[in-house]
Design an enzyme around this catalytic site. Structure first.
Site, PDB file in Angstrom:
ATOM      1  N   HIS A 109      41.270 -14.751  -3.386  1.00  0.00           N
ATOM      2  CA  HIS A 109      40.431 -13.604  -3.677  1.00  0.00           C
ATOM      3  C   HIS A 109      38.764 -13.754  -3.916  1.00  0.00           C
ATOM      4  CE1 HIS A 109      39.981  -9.591  -3.644  1.00  0.00           C
ATOM      5  NE2 HIS A 109      39.103  -9.356  -4.836  1.00  0.00           N
ATOM      6  N   GLU A 143      51.454  -6.045  -6.047  1.00  0.00           N
ATOM      7  CA  GLU A 143      51.001  -5.168  -6.078  1.00  0.00           C
ATOM      8  C   GLU A 143      49.908  -6.037  -5.435  1.00  0.00           C
ATOM      9  OE1 GLU A 143      47.917  -3.801  -9.690  1.00  0.00           O
ATOM     10  OE2 GLU A 143      49.994  -4.592 -10.513  1.00  0.00           O
ATOM     11  N   LEU A 144      48.390  -5.257  -4.721  1.00  0.00           N
ATOM     12  CA  LEU A 144      47.101  -5.828  -3.800  1.00  0.00           C
ATOM     13  C   LEU A 144      46.375  -6.841  -5.134  1.00  0.00           C
ATOM     14  CD1 LEU A 144      45.695  -5.889  -1.737  1.00  0.00           C
ATOM     15  CD2 LEU A 144      44.687  -4.235  -2.141  1.00  0.00           C
ATOM     16  N   GLU A 174      35.072 -21.998  -3.023  1.00  0.00           N
ATOM     17  CA  GLU A 174      36.457 -21.149  -2.475  1.00  0.00           C
ATOM     18  C   GLU A 174      36.770 -22.914  -1.830  1.00  0.00           C
ATOM     19  OE1 GLU A 174      36.408 -18.683   0.241  1.00  0.00           O
ATOM     20  OE2 GLU A 174      36.519 -16.899  -2.136  1.00  0.00           O
TER      21      GLU A 174
HETATM   22  C1  GRF Z   1      37.282 -15.307   1.861  1.00  0.00           C
HETATM   23  O1  GRF Z   1      35.783 -15.303   1.002  1.00  0.00           O
HETATM   24  C2  GRF Z   1      38.333 -14.827   0.854  1.00  0.00           C
HETATM   25  O2  GRF Z   1      38.184 -15.089  -0.370  1.00  0.00           O
HETATM   26  C3  GRF Z   1      39.021 -13.608   1.311  1.00  0.00           C
HETATM   27  O3  GRF Z   1      38.522 -14.259   2.423  1.00  0.00           O
HETATM   28  C4  GRF Z   1      37.617 -14.544   2.697  1.00  0.00           C
HETATM   29  C5  GRF Z   1      37.579 -16.032   4.449  1.00  0.00           C
HETATM   30  O4  GRF Z   1      36.705 -16.710   4.907  1.00  0.00           O
HETATM   31  N1  GRF Z   1      40.224 -13.307   0.939  1.00  0.00           N
HETATM   32  P1  GRF Z   1      37.470 -17.269   5.710  1.00  0.00           P
HETATM   33  O5  GRF Z   1      38.392 -16.840   6.280  1.00  0.00           O
HETATM   34  O6  GRF Z   1      38.001 -18.684   5.536  1.00  0.00           O
HETATM   35  O7  GRF Z   1      36.269 -18.423   6.004  1.00  0.00           O
END
Ligand code: GRF
Length: 216
Positions: A109, A143-144, A174
């Site tokens: 997230h 829960e979301l 990420e």
């Molecule tokens: C990411 O920012 C993730 O945190 C969110 O959706 C986005 C997905 O990006 N859940 P991608 O499709 O992996 O490029």
């Protein structure tokens, strides 16, 4: 060899980073399938180009959320996954799905949960004036955006940031965070004890990037 199933809805950059790391770092795991609810998801074509098995379970084809969840669960289960990875999967999964894969279902997230669950996280972080933002990988519960946190990447907010610049840096974080967490899980370095996540000392020692903060 552990089985990974990755669910996407769009670009799939997190999915691609996980799949590449799995191959390059020779994890004891394989990506059994990449499944999208959107047939036109760009990530599907990219996954196919990498040689991964792709599937579509289009949510529009089902009358209810429960029917979609059930069909999706069946397709996921067919791959006997040790871990189901939500990577930009933009459908809320109901308790039927979540409970079936409890303890082997994770999500990323784009905020430091529990701040900013839901959508438009970067704009809301800027509006709130927070000085640090980031991303969270967590086990999924009904829960979301609220399950046990495994790890977080912290991204400082700059005074000249706008939504796009902040989103770019969070996404970059990420792409480091999510493969590191999945690697730890497939190597049995992560355990869930009740609502708390425990990480092995090896996992923390092996991963020394200072802006990724583990749960314990
Ligand atoms: C990411 O920012 C993730 O945190 C969110 O959706 C986005 C997905 O990006 N859940 P991608 O499709 O992996 O490029």
């Amino acid at each position: 060899m552990k089985s990974l199933v990755i669910l996407i809805s769009g670009r799939g950059s997190n999915m691609l980073n996980i799949a590449r790391a799995c191959a390059e770092q020779q994890w004891p795991a394989r990506v059994s399938a990449v499944i999208s609810n959107e047939p036109e998801a760009a990530g599907l074509a990219a996954a196919r180009d990498m040689g991964l098995a792709i599937e579509v379970v289009e949510h529009r084809g089902y009358a209810t959320r429960e029917a979609f969840d059930s069909a999706l669960a069946g397709r996921v289960e067919a791959h006997a996954p040790d871990l189901v990875v939500l990577a930009g999967f933009m459908r809320v999964l109901g308790p039927g799905f979540v409970d079936r894969f409890a303890g082997r279902l994770i999500n990323i997230h784009p905020s430091l949960l529990p701040s900013f669950p839901g959508l438009r996280t970067h704009a809301r972080a800027l509006d709130a004036g927070v000085r640090v933002h980031g991303a969270t990988v967590h086990f999924v519960t009904p829960e979301l955006d609220a399950g046990p946190i495994i790890a977080q990447a912290v991204v400082p907010v700059r005074s000249d940031d706008d939504e796009a610049s902040l989103a770019t840096r969070v996404q970059a974080s990420e792409h480091v965070l999510y493969p590191a967490v999945v690697a730890g899980i497939v190597r049995d370095q992560v355990s869930l004890e009740g609502a708390r996540v425990r990480l092995s000392p090896q996992m923390r020692a092996a991963f020394g990037v200072s802006d990724i903060v583990y749960a314990d």
